[in-house]
Design a protein around this motif. Structure first.
Motif, PDB file in Angstrom:
ATOM      1  N   SER A  23      29.424 -52.915  -0.592  1.00  0.00           N
ATOM      2  CA  SER A  23      30.530 -53.212   0.318  1.00  0.00           C
ATOM      3  C   SER A  23      31.847 -53.186  -0.452  1.00  0.00           C
ATOM      4  CB  SER A  23      30.335 -54.577   0.973  1.00  0.00           C
ATOM      5  OG  SER A  23      30.330 -55.587  -0.003  1.00  0.00           O
ATOM      6  N   GLU A  28      35.666 -57.075   2.454  1.00  0.00           N
ATOM      7  CA  GLU A  28      34.465 -57.495   3.159  1.00  0.00           C
ATOM      8  C   GLU A  28      33.898 -58.802   2.612  1.00  0.00           C
ATOM      9  OE1 GLU A  28      31.684 -54.290   3.315  1.00  0.00           O
ATOM     10  OE2 GLU A  28      32.942 -53.118   4.659  1.00  0.00           O
ATOM     11  N   ASP A  49      30.681 -58.497   5.574  1.00  0.00           N
ATOM     12  CA  ASP A  49      29.878 -57.424   4.976  1.00  0.00           C
ATOM     13  C   ASP A  49      28.617 -57.140   5.792  1.00  0.00           C
ATOM     14  OD1 ASP A  49      28.443 -59.693   4.396  1.00  0.00           O
ATOM     15  OD2 ASP A  49      28.239 -59.297   2.265  1.00  0.00           O
ATOM     16  N   LYS A  50      28.607 -57.593   7.044  1.00  0.00           N
ATOM     17  CA  LYS A  50      27.523 -57.348   8.009  1.00  0.00           C
ATOM     18  C   LYS A  50      26.234 -58.075   7.627  1.00  0.00           C
ATOM     19  CE  LYS A  50      29.407 -52.853   9.126  1.00  0.00           C
ATOM     20  NZ  LYS A  50      30.216 -52.485   7.986  1.00  0.00           N
ATOM     21  N   THR A  51      26.366 -59.253   7.018  1.00  0.00           N
ATOM     22  CA  THR A  51      25.196 -60.047   6.672  1.00  0.00           C
ATOM     23  C   THR A  51      25.260 -61.399   7.375  1.00  0.00           C
ATOM     24  OG1 THR A  51      26.254 -61.020   4.722  1.00  0.00           O
ATOM     25  CG2 THR A  51      24.947 -59.016   4.384  1.00  0.00           C
TER      26      THR A  51
END
Length: 78
Positions: A23, A28, A49-51
């Motif tokens: 990332s 992010e 970071d899409k977590t």
């Protein structure tokens, strides 16, 4: 993340999240949302970071290993 005592405003703990590998670290590294699980002991965060991360308290923390050094001020800032 910073954790504060709601009565005094004292920051008693800080924690940094680790961005997912691959990332863009600076852009992010944010947290968009957070909530506690049903037990109230784990914090769940949705991050930039899409977590999704689940945080738990340190079982080995004591007043000796994590002392709270805080002297409240009676001065009001207006």
């Amino acid at each position: 993340m910073r954790f504060h005592d709601w009565r005094s405003g004292h920051c008693f703990q800080e924690a940094e999240t680790i961005a997912q590998p691959g990332s863009l670290v600076d852009s992010e590294a944010g947290i968009f949302c957070s909530t506690f699980d049903r037990t109230g002991f784990r914090l769940i965060t949705g991050e930039a970071d899409k977590t999704i991360k689940i945080w738990k308290e340190d079982d080995e923390a004591t007043e000796e290993t994590h002392p709270v050094v805080f002297t409240p001020s009676l001065k009001k800032n207006y």
